[in-house]
Design a protein around this motif. Structure first.
Motif, short mmCIF file in Angstrom:
data_model
loop_
_atom_site.label_atom_id
_atom_site.label_comp_id
_atom_site.label_asym_id
_atom_site.label_seq_id
_atom_site.Cartn_x
_atom_site.Cartn_y
_atom_site.Cartn_z
N ALA A 130 1.60 -12.63 -8.80
CA ALA A 130 2.87 -13.33 -8.57
C ALA A 130 3.73 -13.30 -9.82
CB ALA A 130 2.60 -14.77 -8.15
N GLY A 144 -0.13 -14.33 -2.45
CA GLY A 144 0.88 -13.52 -1.77
C GLY A 144 0.36 -12.14 -1.40
N GLN A 167 8.27 -9.19 -13.31
CA GLN A 167 7.47 -10.37 -13.02
C GLN A 167 7.00 -11.08 -14.27
OE1 GLN A 167 4.49 -8.30 -10.49
NE2 GLN A 167 5.06 -9.75 -8.89
N LEU A 179 7.36 -20.51 -9.25
CA LEU A 179 6.41 -20.37 -8.14
C LEU A 179 6.59 -21.49 -7.12
CD1 LEU A 179 3.13 -19.41 -10.04
CD2 LEU A 179 4.79 -17.90 -8.96
N THR A 185 -2.75 -21.60 -7.04
CA THR A 185 -2.65 -20.50 -8.00
C THR A 185 -3.99 -20.22 -8.67
OG1 THR A 185 -1.94 -22.02 -9.75
CG2 THR A 185 -0.21 -20.92 -8.49
#
Length: 214
Positions: A130, A144, A167, A179, A185
């Motif tokens: 991410a 994701g 990113q 985020l 996470t």
């Protein structure tokens, strides 16, 4: 019932009466913290800093182009001698096509039914991420596309992670600001907390190869 319990009951009852799309309260993102790292626009400097921090953890960063992803993933897995690889949902199939074409190589789906012991028997895992925090050399996965939703999926000794240069953020707080707070996470920092650690693999995979697409 005390006053606190009564207040919580009222809030709970009020939420039940709301439509589903009104129960989520937007969380404002904090502004970037001054002095937290290089300017966001200088991607080259951010990649350099991320490479330096990852090296301190005993990990490797390699700069590549988008067209070279299948070739570089194949090379990284062959260097490790991987014969089985976990592929999370959403990982582009072409990234592993060259490696999987070799006899004896096996792609393992990221099944929610797989146990930790089963994933530990796989040689490697390939994921996207991410975001990445340059200042501390940490990759962030939030479930994701192409990412793992379970820490056990990252159990294999070798983790190859493809990161888009855009990113990369200067610091972890700036990563977290961007985020979705409703997603869980996973932080990946490499083989060890320091490059001279005597027990590689304590804080992450024994081998972390980060492919930064510029």
């Amino acid at each position: 019932m005390n006053s606190r319990e009564d207040l919580l009951r009222r809030i709970r009852d009020a939420l039940v009466e709301l439509p589903d799309d009104e129960r989520v309260v937007p969380v404002p993102h904090a502004t970037a913290r001054p002095g937290s790292g290089p300017e966001r626009g200088d991607l080259a400097e951010l990649v350099d800093l991320l490479a330096e921090r990852l090296a301190q953890h005993g990990a490797q960063l390699r700069r590549i182009t988008a067209a070279a992803i299948p070739d570089r993933v194949d090379g990284a897995l062959r260097e490790h001698g991987a014969r089985s690889v976990i592929a999370p949902d959403g990982l582009p199939g072409e990234w592993l096509a060259r490696w999987a074409a070799a006899e004896g190589h096996r792609i393992v789906p990221d099944s929610p039914l797989a146990t930790a012991s089963e994933t530990e028997q796989v040689d490697a895992v390939v994921t996207t991420c991410a975001a990445a925090a340059a200042d501390i050399g940490v990759l962030v996965l939030d479930g994701g596309e192409g990412q793992s939703r379970r820490p056990s999926t990252l159990a294999p000794d070798c983790h190859v992670c493809v990161v888009r240069a855009e990113q990369i953020q200067p610091s972890l707080p700036e990563v977290m600001d961007r985020l979705d707070p409703r997603r869980s996470t996973i932080l990946v920092s490499g083989p060890s907390a320091t490059a001279d650690a005597v027990a590689p693999g304590v804080h992450g995979p024994r081998r972390l190869i980060v492919l930064v697409v510029e």
